[in-house]
Design a protein around this motif. Structure first.
Motif, mmCIF file in Angstrom:
data_model
loop_
_atom_site.group_PDB
_atom_site.id
_atom_site.type_symbol
_atom_site.label_atom_id
_atom_site.label_comp_id
_atom_site.label_asym_id
_atom_site.label_seq_id
_atom_site.Cartn_x
_atom_site.Cartn_y
_atom_site.Cartn_z
ATOM 1 N N CYS A 137 3.723 8.162 5.173
ATOM 2 C CA CYS A 137 3.564 8.323 3.731
ATOM 3 C C CYS A 137 2.545 7.310 3.213
ATOM 4 O O CYS A 137 2.654 6.113 3.493
ATOM 5 C CB CYS A 137 4.911 8.114 3.048
ATOM 6 N N ASP A 138 1.565 7.797 2.489
ATOM 7 C CA ASP A 138 0.566 6.936 1.862
ATOM 8 C C ASP A 138 1.177 6.329 0.600
ATOM 9 O O ASP A 138 1.590 7.050 -0.304
ATOM 10 C CB ASP A 138 -0.676 7.767 1.527
ATOM 11 N N ILE A 139 1.248 4.995 0.541
ATOM 12 C CA ILE A 139 1.863 4.311 -0.592
ATOM 13 C C ILE A 139 0.787 3.917 -1.602
ATOM 14 O O ILE A 139 -0.211 3.287 -1.248
ATOM 15 C CB ILE A 139 2.619 3.054 -0.126
ATOM 16 N N THR A 140 0.997 4.300 -2.852
ATOM 17 C CA THR A 140 0.064 3.934 -3.915
ATOM 18 C C THR A 140 0.086 2.429 -4.147
ATOM 19 O O THR A 140 1.155 1.832 -4.315
ATOM 20 C CB THR A 140 0.421 4.660 -5.216
ATOM 21 N N TRP A 141 -1.095 1.830 -4.148
ATOM 22 C CA TRP A 141 -1.244 0.391 -4.383
ATOM 23 C C TRP A 141 -2.113 0.231 -5.626
ATOM 24 O O TRP A 141 -3.289 0.567 -5.614
ATOM 25 C CB TRP A 141 -1.884 -0.277 -3.172
ATOM 26 N N HIS A 142 -1.535 -0.274 -6.700
ATOM 27 C CA HIS A 142 -2.246 -0.385 -7.958
ATOM 28 C C HIS A 142 -3.473 -1.277 -7.817
ATOM 29 O O HIS A 142 -3.425 -2.325 -7.166
ATOM 30 C CB HIS A 142 -1.309 -0.955 -9.031
#
Length: 303
Positions: free
Chosen positions: A158-163
């Motif tokens: 899963c690609d995790i969103t990094w602000h």
């Protein structure tokens, strides 16, 4: 089909666990090792340059070469003789995924020289099998921040969103800590309460990384599965953490197995956090290199 004679692979450093995400989450950072493989008439030649080059094995036990051999073993082909040139940018045994860069680099280079018979997914699965856990090798191969979980048929990534406003700061001390030693101090069992604590904080971490909500990130970086046991292996840990938070960091965690420490902050406080962590370790008699490293979103790149 023409035979490829040489390939160069650049692989990023990684920071794993991010506090409560033990052995399942990691992020790639803009710090690199570069590996050049060239077909050779006979025998193995390994040349190493860069910081700590003298610590790298230059015989068949070299992890990069072992990964190269693993690729050919998997596809049931005889590996070619190669000359390997290694340019080190990732410190060894510091919790920044140096072994993962070698595993990924060897597998990717081997796949290219063999004519690319394996998919990226197959290369990733081989890398996880060699490393024993996915948290470093997956982002090293794919880039970005990645969560890995097993399914009935294999791995789900899963690609995790990094602000974009969350800035990682790594504090790399001048001493090593082996992964085996860092794992030796961990308990074999944990309480239900600690498991629930980590589950809740890991969920909060994922939302905090996506939204950059400061209060969520400050709470989310806490952990009860590995960090309380490993802190004693890192001199000056408490002082560095106190200094980082006072300078504006959301919090601080151990990068991978350590001893590198990772703070998360915003752009405004980045330099203050760098300075504070440097000075805190200096006051403890430890020399360190502290720097802000942006996220790498490309992963392993064939040059």
């Amino acid at each position: 089909m023409s035979v490829i004679s040489t390939v160069t692979v650049k692989v990023p450093a990684t920071t794993a666990n991010l506090g409560p995400g033990f052995d399942c989450i990691g992020a790639a950072l803009k710090l690199y090792n570069e590996f050049k493989f060239t077909r050779h008439e006979s025998g193995l030649i390994i040349q190493v340059s860069g910081t700590e080059a003298e610590k790298v094995q230059t015989d068949e036990s070299n992890l990069l070469y072992q990964a190269f051999l693993k690729l050919y073993e998997f596809i049931e082909q005889t590996p070619p003789s190669v000359k390997i040139e290694i340019k080190l940018g990732v410190p060894l045994a510091r919790g920044l995924g140096s072994s993962a860069t070698a595993i990924v680099g060897g597998l990717v280079a081997g796949n290219v020289l063999a004519g690319s018979p394996l998919s990226e997914l197959q290369v990733m699965e081989l890398a996880i099998a060699m490393e024993g856990h996915p948290d470093n090798v997956v982002p090293a191969l794919l880039g970005g921040c990645r969560l890995a979980a097993t399914s009935r048929t294999g791995w789900e990534i899963c690609d995790i969103t990094w602000h974009r406003d969350i800035f990682p700061v790594v504090a790399i001390p001048d001493f090593e800590l082996s992964t085996s030693e860092a794992r030796r101090v961990l308990p074999t069992e944990v309480s239900r309460g600690d498991a629930i604590f980590n589950t809740a904080h890991f969920g909060l971490l994922l939302r905090g990384l996506a939204t950059n909500r400061e209060e969520w990130l400050r709470a989310a970086l806490q952990d009860k599965l590995h960090q309380p046991y490993r802190q004693a292996l890192i001199p000056g840990y408490d002082a560095v953490e106190t200094a980082a938070v006072a300078a504006g960091a959301y919090g601080m965690v151990i990068s991978g197995a350590g001893p590198t420490l990772l703070a998360l902050t915003d752009e405004l406080h980045t330099q203050a956090v760098v300075t504070a962590m440097t000075n805190a370790w200096k006051q403890a008699g430890i020399t360190s290199v502290v720097r802000s490293l942006p996220l790498d979103i490309q992963g392993a790149v064939i040059l």
